[in-house]
Scaffold this motif. Structure first.
Motif, short mmCIF file in Angstrom:
data_model
loop_
_atom_site.label_atom_id
_atom_site.label_comp_id
_atom_site.label_asym_id
_atom_site.label_seq_id
_atom_site.Cartn_x
_atom_site.Cartn_y
_atom_site.Cartn_z
N LYS A 18 59.35 45.48 47.09
CA LYS A 18 58.90 45.63 45.71
C LYS A 18 57.45 45.21 45.65
N ALA A 19 56.60 46.09 45.16
CA ALA A 19 55.18 45.80 45.09
C ALA A 19 54.72 45.89 43.64
N PRO A 20 54.91 44.86 42.85
CA PRO A 20 54.50 44.93 41.45
C PRO A 20 53.00 44.74 41.29
N TYR A 21 52.51 45.08 40.13
CA TYR A 21 51.11 44.85 39.79
C TYR A 21 51.04 43.45 39.22
N THR A 22 50.67 42.49 40.06
CA THR A 22 50.75 41.08 39.71
C THR A 22 49.58 40.65 38.83
N ALA A 23 49.66 39.43 38.33
CA ALA A 23 48.60 38.89 37.48
C ALA A 23 47.31 38.72 38.27
N SER A 24 47.40 38.37 39.54
CA SER A 24 46.19 38.19 40.34
C SER A 24 45.50 39.53 40.57
N LYS A 25 46.27 40.59 40.76
CA LYS A 25 45.67 41.92 40.91
C LYS A 25 45.04 42.37 39.60
N ASN A 26 45.68 42.07 38.49
CA ASN A 26 45.15 42.42 37.19
C ASN A 26 43.82 41.69 36.93
N TYR A 27 43.75 40.41 37.26
CA TYR A 27 42.53 39.64 37.05
C TYR A 27 41.42 40.13 37.97
N ALA A 28 41.76 40.50 39.20
CA ALA A 28 40.76 41.02 40.13
C ALA A 28 40.19 42.34 39.61
N MET A 29 41.04 43.18 39.04
CA MET A 29 40.58 44.44 38.47
C MET A 29 39.66 44.18 37.27
N ARG A 31 37.79 41.55 36.77
CA ARG A 31 36.51 41.05 37.29
C ARG A 31 35.61 42.19 37.74
N ASN A 32 36.19 43.17 38.42
CA ASN A 32 35.43 44.34 38.85
C ASN A 32 34.90 45.13 37.66
N VAL A 33 35.75 45.36 36.69
CA VAL A 33 35.37 46.21 35.56
C VAL A 33 34.33 45.52 34.68
N VAL A 34 34.45 44.23 34.45
CA VAL A 34 33.45 43.55 33.62
C VAL A 34 32.10 43.48 34.35
N SER A 35 32.12 43.38 35.66
CA SER A 35 30.86 43.42 36.42
C SER A 35 30.22 44.80 36.31
N GLU A 36 31.03 45.85 36.39
CA GLU A 36 30.52 47.21 36.22
C GLU A 36 29.95 47.41 34.82
N THR A 46 41.42 52.61 30.63
CA THR A 46 42.56 53.01 29.83
C THR A 46 42.69 52.09 28.62
N SER A 47 43.49 52.51 27.67
CA SER A 47 43.61 51.76 26.43
C SER A 47 44.29 50.41 26.63
N GLY A 48 45.04 50.24 27.69
CA GLY A 48 45.67 48.95 27.95
C GLY A 48 44.70 47.93 28.52
N VAL A 49 43.70 48.39 29.23
CA VAL A 49 42.72 47.51 29.87
C VAL A 49 41.62 47.11 28.88
N ALA A 50 41.32 47.98 27.93
CA ALA A 50 40.17 47.79 27.05
C ALA A 50 40.17 46.47 26.28
N PRO A 51 41.27 46.03 25.63
CA PRO A 51 41.20 44.76 24.90
C PRO A 51 40.94 43.56 25.80
N GLU A 52 41.52 43.56 26.98
CA GLU A 52 41.28 42.46 27.92
C GLU A 52 39.84 42.47 28.40
N LEU A 53 39.31 43.67 28.63
CA LEU A 53 37.92 43.80 29.08
C LEU A 53 36.95 43.32 28.02
N VAL A 54 37.19 43.70 26.77
CA VAL A 54 36.31 43.30 25.67
C VAL A 54 36.33 41.78 25.51
#
Length: 133
Positions: A18-29, A31-36, A46-54
């Protein structure tokens, strides 16, 4: 192969891996997106990532406005070093030089989101996140 207990059960025999999308992977993503976002000025997510990114981008600008050694270290712990703009400046340098000065009189609302419509292929709702003027 026979099942070995009821670990990660999806069916009668269970799931081998089982390879879930864990919290550490979400935080790493994030970090990449806010740096970009800091380096390039806008990013499509995507609309799910946008509020966390903002939320993360607004907290980074707040740290940049403080402009202390502690706030610089806190921002450096989040932002990626390898992402650079055309002038060779890292996200941390751009954040503390450009955005601290740009938003010094504003108390919030540093970013804007624009809905772009569904993504071709998987129909995920896309959102453009950019810095407000």
């Amino acid at each position: 192969m026979a099942s070995q207990g009821r670990k990660n059960v999806h069916g009668k025999a269970g799931v081998r891996f089982k390879a879930p999308y864990t919290a550490s992977k979400n935080y790493a993503m994030l970090r990449n997106v806010v740096s970009e976002l800091i380096v390039h000025g806008e990013v499509t997510v995507t609309s799910g990532v946008a509020p966390e990114l903002v939320s993360l981008a607004d907290s980074m600008v707040t740290l940049a406005k403080e402009n202390t050694l502690a706030s610089r270290r806190q921002a450096a712990a989040v932002l990626r070093d390898g992402i650079k703009n055309g002038e060779g400046k890292s996200a941390l340098e751009v954040l503390f030089s450009a955005f601290a000065e740009k938003f010094k009189d504003r108390t919030g609302g540093y970013t804007r989101t624009y809905k772009l419509g569904p993504r071709r292929g998987d129909n995920a709702e896309l959102v453009l996140v950019r810095w407000s003027d």
